[in-house]
Design a protein around this motif. Structure first.
Motif, PDB file in Angstrom:
ATOM      1  N   LEU A  80       9.382   6.213   9.715  1.00  0.00           N
ATOM      2  CA  LEU A  80       8.236   5.529  10.310  1.00  0.00           C
ATOM      3  C   LEU A  80       8.034   5.955  11.757  1.00  0.00           C
ATOM      4  CD1 LEU A  80       8.733   1.945   8.829  1.00  0.00           C
ATOM      5  CD2 LEU A  80       7.006   3.632   8.165  1.00  0.00           C
ATOM      6  N   ALA A  81       9.138   6.174  12.457  1.00  0.00           N
ATOM      7  CA  ALA A  81       9.032   6.620  13.853  1.00  0.00           C
ATOM      8  C   ALA A  81       8.418   8.009  13.948  1.00  0.00           C
ATOM      9  CB  ALA A  81      10.411   6.599  14.503  1.00  0.00           C
ATOM     10  N   GLU A  82       8.646   8.836  12.942  1.00  0.00           N
ATOM     11  CA  GLU A  82       8.122  10.208  12.939  1.00  0.00           C
ATOM     12  C   GLU A  82       6.680  10.269  12.437  1.00  0.00           C
ATOM     13  OE1 GLU A  82      10.868  12.181  10.412  1.00  0.00           O
ATOM     14  OE2 GLU A  82      12.418  12.417  11.967  1.00  0.00           O
ATOM     15  N   ALA A  83       6.179   9.180  11.906  1.00  0.00           N
ATOM     16  CA  ALA A  83       4.844   9.191  11.302  1.00  0.00           C
ATOM     17  C   ALA A  83       3.749   9.151  12.357  1.00  0.00           C
ATOM     18  CB  ALA A  83       4.696   7.999  10.360  1.00  0.00           C
ATOM     19  N   ARG A  84       2.645   9.811  12.035  1.00  0.00           N
ATOM     20  CA  ARG A  84       1.461   9.702  12.877  1.00  0.00           C
ATOM     21  C   ARG A  84       0.630   8.480  12.489  1.00  0.00           C
ATOM     22  NH1 ARG A  84      -3.235  14.369  13.669  1.00  0.00           N
ATOM     23  NH2 ARG A  84      -4.708  13.061  14.840  1.00  0.00           N
ATOM     24  N   THR A  85       0.630   8.173  11.182  1.00  0.00           N
ATOM     25  CA  THR A  85      -0.143   7.038  10.673  1.00  0.00           C
ATOM     26  C   THR A  85       0.783   6.129   9.881  1.00  0.00           C
ATOM     27  OG1 THR A  85      -2.072   8.498  10.450  1.00  0.00           O
ATOM     28  CG2 THR A  85      -2.165   6.348   9.349  1.00  0.00           C
ATOM     29  N   VAL A  86       0.736   4.839  10.168  1.00  0.00           N
ATOM     30  CA  VAL A  86       1.564   3.852   9.475  1.00  0.00           C
ATOM     31  C   VAL A  86       0.670   2.707   9.002  1.00  0.00           C
ATOM     32  CG1 VAL A  86       3.444   2.177   9.687  1.00  0.00           C
ATOM     33  CG2 VAL A  86       3.637   4.401  10.818  1.00  0.00           C
ATOM     34  N   VAL A  87       0.860   2.303   7.770  1.00  0.00           N
ATOM     35  CA  VAL A  87       0.200   1.102   7.256  1.00  0.00           C
ATOM     36  C   VAL A  87       1.257   0.219   6.618  1.00  0.00           C
ATOM     37  CG1 VAL A  87      -2.010   2.269   6.822  1.00  0.00           C
ATOM     38  CG2 VAL A  87      -0.313   2.096   4.989  1.00  0.00           C
ATOM     39  N   GLY A  88       1.025  -1.063   6.658  1.00  0.00           N
ATOM     40  CA  GLY A  88       1.923  -2.015   6.015  1.00  0.00           C
ATOM     41  C   GLY A  88       1.158  -3.269   5.669  1.00  0.00           C
ATOM     42  N   ALA A  89       1.392  -3.795   4.481  1.00  0.00           N
ATOM     43  CA  ALA A  89       0.670  -4.990   4.048  1.00  0.00           C
ATOM     44  C   ALA A  89       1.459  -5.679   2.937  1.00  0.00           C
ATOM     45  CB  ALA A  89      -0.728  -4.645   3.555  1.00  0.00           C
ATOM     46  N   THR A  90       1.092  -6.936   2.681  1.00  0.00           N
ATOM     47  CA  THR A  90       1.699  -7.715   1.613  1.00  0.00           C
ATOM     48  C   THR A  90       0.675  -7.926   0.508  1.00  0.00           C
ATOM     49  OG1 THR A  90       3.217  -8.842   3.111  1.00  0.00           O
ATOM     50  CG2 THR A  90       2.752  -9.928   1.015  1.00  0.00           C
ATOM     51  N   TYR A  91       1.129  -7.737  -0.721  1.00  0.00           N
ATOM     52  CA  TYR A  91       0.277  -7.841  -1.908  1.00  0.00           C
ATOM     53  C   TYR A  91       0.883  -8.875  -2.849  1.00  0.00           C
ATOM     54  CZ  TYR A  91      -1.072  -3.318   0.021  1.00  0.00           C
ATOM     55  OH  TYR A  91      -1.473  -2.324   0.865  1.00  0.00           O
ATOM     56  N   THR A  92       0.038  -9.642  -3.509  1.00  0.00           N
ATOM     57  CA  THR A  92       0.532 -10.667  -4.424  1.00  0.00           C
ATOM     58  C   THR A  92      -0.129 -10.540  -5.783  1.00  0.00           C
ATOM     59  OG1 THR A  92      -1.129 -12.295  -3.727  1.00  0.00           O
ATOM     60  CG2 THR A  92       0.951 -12.280  -2.531  1.00  0.00           C
ATOM     61  N   THR A  93       0.634 -10.837  -6.808  1.00  0.00           N
ATOM     62  CA  THR A  93       0.103 -10.921  -8.168  1.00  0.00           C
ATOM     63  C   THR A  93       0.420 -12.304  -8.718  1.00  0.00           C
ATOM     64  OG1 THR A  93       2.123 -10.065  -9.226  1.00  0.00           O
ATOM     65  CG2 THR A  93       0.471  -8.455  -8.528  1.00  0.00           C
ATOM     66  N   SER A  94      -0.331 -12.732  -9.707  1.00  0.00           N
ATOM     67  CA  SER A  94      -0.266 -14.104 -10.208  1.00  0.00           C
ATOM     68  C   SER A  94       0.623 -14.230 -11.434  1.00  0.00           C
ATOM     69  CB  SER A  94      -1.678 -14.586 -10.571  1.00  0.00           C
ATOM     70  OG  SER A  94      -2.519 -14.591  -9.449  1.00  0.00           O
TER      71      SER A  94
END
Length: 699
Positions: free
Chosen positions: A160-174
C-alpha cells in the motif's frame, strides 16, 4: 448495442423432462405411504431459552392423534457426520434458535396433525437476550474446512505504501434463503432393525451414513431413496434434524411417519446464506498494476455451530499481486445455523472484490476491463502453483467483444435515454474446482441396450442426461438409448450432488466403467458389465485440492442496466456471460444451468433479503410473499457462451463444475453498471431504490 441472437443450442434434451412435465415424476411427498402417520413439528417461538416446557395434554386427546413426542420420548441418538448443525434438537430441553422443533405431533391425517400441533402449549424458562450481528465478537474457526482462515503472501502495508492509487471500502451482503420449489420432506419406515427412508436430499449416501450412525446400525441396514429433488441449492446437501427426528418418530411409534416441512419452516430448518461484512483495500502503481490486496470478511453464524463463508477464496486465482492478505471471521448469534447456498463463498465474496476492483480502476483512470486484463496472474498468487487451465483472458476479451463493451462511454452518467440513465458494468469470476470420489456401474446387454447405475440424485440440473451422453459416446449408441438408474443408496456410492462436482465425479466413474465394458465387448463378449470408481489425484484434500496445482473454472459477466432517474428503479436490460468450465458434455443442459444461475445472481443483486429481527430473534417474512425472487419480468434476454477449455487434470472427462459458476460476479457487475449509470456507488446488497434516491443528483 443490441446483443446478437444466439443460434439454437445442440445437446440432449433432458430424459427426466417428460415425467416432470406430465406430473408422473415422483417426489418424496408423493410417495404412497399406506398407513403412515403424518408428523407436524411444533417449533420454538423464542430464539434462546434454558428450557422449553411442553404441555401436550390437549393435543394427545385430539382426534386421530397417535402420539406427541418431546425430548422425554425419543431414544438416545448420535448426530454426527455430514450434518447441517452440531446439535440435534429434542435430545435436551434447551432452545437454541427460533423455529427449533421442540415436539412432534403424529396423527392419521395432515389436517388432524396440524390441528393437534396448534393445541400444544410451550412455555420457556431462562429466556436470554438476542445478540445482534453488529454486537457480536469476531471468532476464528476451530477446524477450518475451506483452508486457513488467515492466508497471504508478502507485506500488504508495504504494498500500500508503494501504491500510487489506493481504495478501501466495506461491502455487505444480506441473509438469504434457498427457497426451492419443493420443501424438504422425509418418509421413514422400519422393518425390524432395517430402516428405509424416502428423503429429499442431495446425497443418499451421506444421508444413509448419518442415519446409520444415529441409530447404531450398519450402513447396509439403511436404505435411502431420492430419485428427484425439486431444487436444493445447498439446503438439502447436509442432513438436518428433521430428517433424523422423523426416523426416530417412526421407530418410537412403530409405524411409518411422513414429515413435510412448511414453507415457513424452510426458513429455519435447513440453513440459509448468512449476512457478511467485507472490507477490501487495494493499491495500484502508476501503470495500473496491483501492489496490494487486502480482503477481510466476517459472517453471522449460530451460537451453537461454526459456519464460515470462505469469501476470500477467489482472490488468488483472479489477480496477480506481490502482497496479499486474506482473513475471515465469524460472529455467533442467536439464529439457526447457516449452510452453503448457491453460490457459497465466491458468491458473496466476489461482490466485494469485483466492486473494489471497479472502484480502483476508476480511481486509477483506467477502463475496468483493461485494468483486469492488466492484472491477470500467470500462477496462483498465494501458492505459486500452476493453473491446470486458465482461460480467463479469453472470457474477458470474447465476452467484451460480444457485449459491445468498446462502445461504452467511459464517464458515469454519460448516457441517458428519456427518463432512464444507462450504465454498463462487468466483473470477472472464478470458482474453485471441488472434486469427490464416486462409483458407477454400466451394463450392455446382447440386444444393444445400455444401463447406467449410480446413487446420484437429479436435483434439477439434468444429471441423468449427462451420464447417458458419457456412456453413449464410449459405447457408440445414442444417448436416448441409455437407461440411467439413480437416486438409491443401494446403487454404487456417489459423492454429494453439490459444489459443482457431480459431473466430474459421477461422470468420470461412468466413463471408466463404460470403457471397461467396451474392452470386454471387444474381447468377444456378447454382453458385459463393469463397475468403476474415480477420485481426484492421490494426496488431494477432502475437497479434491492439491497444493501442486490450482484448478478453477472462470468467467466474465457484462450487464447493461437502466435506472429511472426520477424513481431510482433499476432494470437489467441485457446480460452476456462468457465461461471457461472445462469440456461441456451437454451444451443444451449447460446453457440452461448458466441462464438459471445468472437469474439467481440478479436476485442477489436486486431482490433477495431475509430481514432478521434482532429484538425477537427471527426472520420476519418466512414466505415467498415477503422474500422476493426474480420473475420473468425481472430477467432480460441472457446471452451465454462457453470458451473452449479441456481440463484433463480436473477429471478424465476434461470437465469442470458449472452449476455454481453462473451466479458469480453478477451482483458486482450490476452494482458496477449502476455506478456507471448514476455515479452512485452502492456497496450493500440487494441494491434498493433508497440507495439511489439518496445519492443521485437531481437534474
Amino acid at each position: 448495442m443490441n446483443a446478437e441472437v444466439s443460434p439454437p443450442v445442440a445437446g440432449l434434451r433432458r430424459p427426466d423432462g417428460p415425467a416432470k412435465l406430465a406430473g408422473t415424476a415422483r417426489y418424496v411427498a408423493d410417495v404412497p405411504a399406506g398407513d403412515a402417520l403424518v408428523a407436524t413439528m411444533v417449533c420454538a417461538t423464542v430464539p434462546r431459552a434454558d428450557r422449553a416446557v411442553v404441555d401436550a395434554s390437549a393435543a394427545r386427546r385430539a382426534p386421530g392423534v397417535a402420539a406427541v413426542l418431546t425430548a422425554d420420548d425419543l431414544p438416545p441418538l448420535r448426530y454426527e457426520g455430514a450434518v447441517g448443525q452440531s446439535v440435534l434438537p429434542m435430545t435436551d430441553h434447551v432452545v437454541r434458535y427460533e423455529g427449533q422443533p421442540v415436539a412432534l405431533v403424529l396423527a392419521d391425517t395432515g389436517e388432524r396433525s396440524r390441528h393437534a400441533a396448534d393445541l400444544v402449549r410451550v412455555t420457556y424458562e431462562g429466556v436470554r437476550p438476542v445478540l445482534a450481528f453488529a454486537d457480536a465478537e469476531d471468532t476464528v474457526e476451530s477446524r477450518p474446512m475451506m483452508g486457513p482462515a488467515d492466508h497471504g503472501t508478502g507485506d500488504v502495508a508495504r504494498g500500500l505504501a508503494e501504491a500510487r492509487t489506493v481504495v478501501g471500502a466495506t461491502y455487505t451482503t444480506s441473509d438469504r434463503h434457498h427457497s426451492p420449489i419443493e420443501p424438504s420432506a422425509t418418509l421413514a419406515r422400519w422393518d425390524g432393525d432395517r430402516l428405509t427412508v424416502h428423503d429429499t436430499v442431495q446425497s443418499v449416501s451421506a444421508t444413509r451414513a448419518v442415519l446409520a450412525t444415529a441409530f447404531g446400525l450398519e450402513a447396509e441396514q439403511v436404505r435411502v431413496v431420492c430419485p428427484f429433488v425439486g431444487g436444493g441449492f445447498g439446503c438439502k446437501g447436509y442432513i438436518w434434524p428433521h430428517q433424523v427426528l422423523t426416523a426416530a418418530a417412526a421407530r418410537t411409534a412403530g409405524r411409518a411417519v411422513r414429515l413435510a416441512l412448511t414453507r415457513a419452516q424452510m426458513f429455519t430448518s435447513c440453513g440459509h446464506q448468512p449476512q457478511t461484512r467485507q472490507t477490501v483495500t487495494l493499491g495500484a502503481d502508476a501503470e495500473g498494476r496491483l501492489t496490494a490486496l487486502r480482503h477481510h470478511s466476517v459472517n453471522a453464524t449460530s451460537r451453537h455451530h461454526e459456519y464460515a463463508e470462505a469469501t476470500t477464496d477467489a482472490c488468488a486465482s483472479l489477480y496477480a499481486g506481490p502482497h496479499i492478505e486474506l482473513r475471515r471471521r465469524m460472529r455467533h448469534t442467536d439464529r439457526a445455523t447457516p449452510t452453503p447456498m448457491r453460490s457459497p463463498h465466491e458468491g458473496p465474496g466476489l461482490f466485494a472484490l469485483e466492486s473494489a476492483v471497479d472502484e480502483l480502476a476508476y480511481a486509477a483512470g483506467l477502463d475496468p476491463l483493461a485494468f483486469r486484463l492488466r492484472n491477470l496472474p500467470a500462477r496462483d498468487a498465494l501458492t505459486g502453483a500452476p493453473f491446470s487451465t486458465h482461460e480467463l483472458r479469453a472470457c474477458l476479451e470474447r465476452g467484451a467483444e460480444r457485449f459491445g463493451w468498446d462502445r461504452r462511454a467511459p464517464e458515469p452518467r454519460a448516457t441517458r435515454e428519456g427518463d432512464e440513465l444507462v450504465g454498463l458494468g462487468m466483473a470477472a469470476l472464478s470458482l474453485e474446482t471441488h472434486r469427490s470420489p464416486s462409483s458407477a456401474r454400466v451394463r450392455r446387454t446382447a440386444d444393444g441396450r445400455v444401463r447406467v447405475e449410480a446413487g446420484t440424485e437429479e436435483i434439477g440440473t439434468g444429471q441423468p442426461g449427462v451420464l447417458a451422453t458419457v456412456a453413449a459416446e464410449v459405447l457408440d449408441v445414442r444417448p436416448e438409448d441409455v437407461e440411467v438408474v439413480f437416486g438409491d443408496s443401494r446403487l454404487p456410492v456417489t459423492s454429494m450432488t453439490a459444489g459443482s462436482s457431480a459431473t466430474m465425479g459421477v461422470g468420470s466413474a461412468v466413463l471408466l466403467a463404460a470403457r471397461a465394458v467396451r474392452e470386454k465387448l471387444a474381447g468377444g463378449a456378447e454382453e458385459a458389465e463393469a463397475e468403476a470408481s474415480w477420485g481426484p489425484q492421490e494426496g488431494s484434500d477432502g475437497l479434491g485440492r492439491k497444493d501442486t496445482m490450482s484448478v478453477h473454472a472462470y468467467g466474465a459477466v457484462f450487464v447493461e442496466v437502466r435506472v429511472d432517474a426520477l424513481l431510482g428503479r433499476v432494470r437489467v436490460a441485457r446480460c452476456t456471460g462468457a465461461y471457461a468450465a472445462g469440456r461441456i458434455i451437454n451444451p443444451l443442459a449447460a446453457r440452461s444451468q448458466m441462464t438459471g444461475g445468472l437469474t439467481w445472481g440478479l436476485g442477489q443483486a436486486l431482490l433477495e433479503r431475509s430481514r432478521f429481527d434482532v429484538e425477537f430473534g427471527r426472520f420476519r417474512s418466512k414466505n415467498l410473499a415477503g422474500y422476493a425472487v426474480p420473475v420473468n419480468a425481472d430477467v432480460p434476454e441472457l446471452d451465454v457462451f462457453f470458451v473452449e477449455d479441456h481440463d484433463t487434470y480436473a477429471s478424465p472427462l476434461g470437465a469442470k463444475g458449472i452449476g455454481e459458476l453462473a451466479p458469480l460476479g453478477v451482483s458486482a457487475a450490476v452494482a458496477n453498471a449502476v455506478f456507471h449509470a448514476t455515479g452512485v456507488r452502492v456497496r450493500s446488497l440487494p441494491i434498493g431504490i433508497p440507495d439511489l434516491l439518496e445519492g443521485m443528483p437531481r437534474d
